[in-house]
Design an enzyme around this catalytic site. Structure first.
Site, mmCIF file in Angstrom:
data_model
loop_
_atom_site.group_PDB
_atom_site.id
_atom_site.type_symbol
_atom_site.label_atom_id
_atom_site.label_comp_id
_atom_site.label_asym_id
_atom_site.label_seq_id
_atom_site.Cartn_x
_atom_site.Cartn_y
_atom_site.Cartn_z
ATOM 1 N N SER A 149 0.873 -1.368 -0.221
ATOM 2 C CA SER A 149 0.073 -0.013 0.014
ATOM 3 C C SER A 149 0.763 0.999 -0.039
ATOM 4 O O SER A 149 1.928 1.212 0.601
ATOM 5 C CB SER A 149 -0.996 0.096 1.222
ATOM 6 O OG SER A 149 -1.587 1.271 1.425
ATOM 7 N N TYR A 162 -1.861 0.334 10.529
ATOM 8 C CA TYR A 162 -1.924 -0.261 9.079
ATOM 9 C C TYR A 162 -0.446 -0.027 8.389
ATOM 10 O O TYR A 162 -0.268 -0.883 7.662
ATOM 11 C CB TYR A 162 -3.198 0.533 8.256
ATOM 12 C CG TYR A 162 -3.250 0.107 6.791
ATOM 13 C CD1 TYR A 162 -3.714 -1.341 6.778
ATOM 14 C CD2 TYR A 162 -2.893 0.719 6.068
ATOM 15 C CE1 TYR A 162 -3.808 -1.594 5.411
ATOM 16 C CE2 TYR A 162 -3.176 0.311 4.671
ATOM 17 C CZ TYR A 162 -3.732 -0.781 4.435
ATOM 18 O OH TYR A 162 -3.790 -1.173 3.195
#
Length: 260
Positions: A149, A162
């Site tokens: 990501s 995250y």
């Protein structure tokens, strides 16, 4: 009489692709993309509530594809999935480490439960599934693609855990790209989506959406979120036989929102 629909070139004919976390979203689209190119796909879902959806997706694919239940946030789920995939097809040619969750909260509000949820799935799950897959790879030509990501490098607000967990997978990719090819004849690469319009993204919460909207709007290629099929195409590219000399690449699929 209309002309018959032509299938895309079957460059992945008879390959076996295991895609974790693939009953919906980016994972489901990766499954569709690889199957369209001829791969037999092992879809994965974490629990009984998603069984019907995952099995319907498997049945809709144009190749022999199956859906297997395994919770990759547990210590035994990854091996269960890899072994079941190998039992079904005899080997695994392609592993796409896609399964992940995000929690979007101010740093002060993030908890140990959030830590365990994200680190156990996003980090440890990727680690254990890759380990469990190695014995089932072919001697040459295997592919490992990790879905990371841009959060791992662009570091948005509200994503401490995250972003950190995806940073682990970013580093895994670099290490494995050096360590695993000589032993297993595999290439190891990563794809980093930016904001992508999936169900999970839509459900991230209004506070997060308010913060991310200006980020999306400054994407150079266009002020929009990505589409799951755009991420899937990037993954498929790395799985192609002609991508055999691409190893250790971190492919940014985000419209230029983050460039490294």
């Amino acid at each position: 009489m209309s002309a018959p629909l032509e299938l895309p070139e079957q460059t992945l004919h008879n390959k076996i692709a295991l895609v974790s976390g693939s009953s919906s979203g980016i994972g489901a689209e990766i499954g569709r993309e690889l199957a369209a190119r001829g791969a037999n796909v092992v879809l994965n879902y974490p629990g009984p509530s998603l069984q019907e959806r995952a099995e319907a997706l498997a049945a809709s694919l144009p190749t022999k594809s199956v859906a297997i239940e395994a919770d990759l946030s547990t210590t035994d789920g990854p091996k269960t999935l890899a072994d079941a995939a190998a039992k079904e097809f005899g080997r695994i040619d392609i592993l796409v480490n896609n399964a992940a969750l995000a929690v979007n909260k101010p740093f002060e509000e993030q908890t140990l439960d959030d830590w365990d949820l994200l680190v156990n799935l996003n980090g440890r799950g990727t680690f254990l599934l890759t380990q469990a897959t190695l014995p089932h790879l072919p001697k040459h030509g295997g592919r490992i693609v990790n879905i990371v990501s841009i959060s791992a490098r662009e570091a948005p607000a509200l994503q401490t855990i995250y972003a950190g967990s995806k940073g682990m997978v970013d580093s895994f990719t670099k290490v494995w790209a050096k360590e695993l090819p000589p032993k297993y004849g595999v290439t190891v690469n990563a794809v980093s989506p930016g904001p992508t319009m999936t169900e999970g993204f839509i459900q991230a919460g209004e506070e997060f959406m308010q913060k991310i909207r200006p980020v999306i709007e400054r994407t150079p290629v266009g002020g929009r979120a990505g589409k799951p099929e755009e991420i899937a195409y990037a993954v498929r590219f790395l799985c192609e036989p002609r991508a055999s000399w691409i190893n250790g690449l971190h492919l940014m699929a985000n419209g230029g929102l983050y460039i490294h």
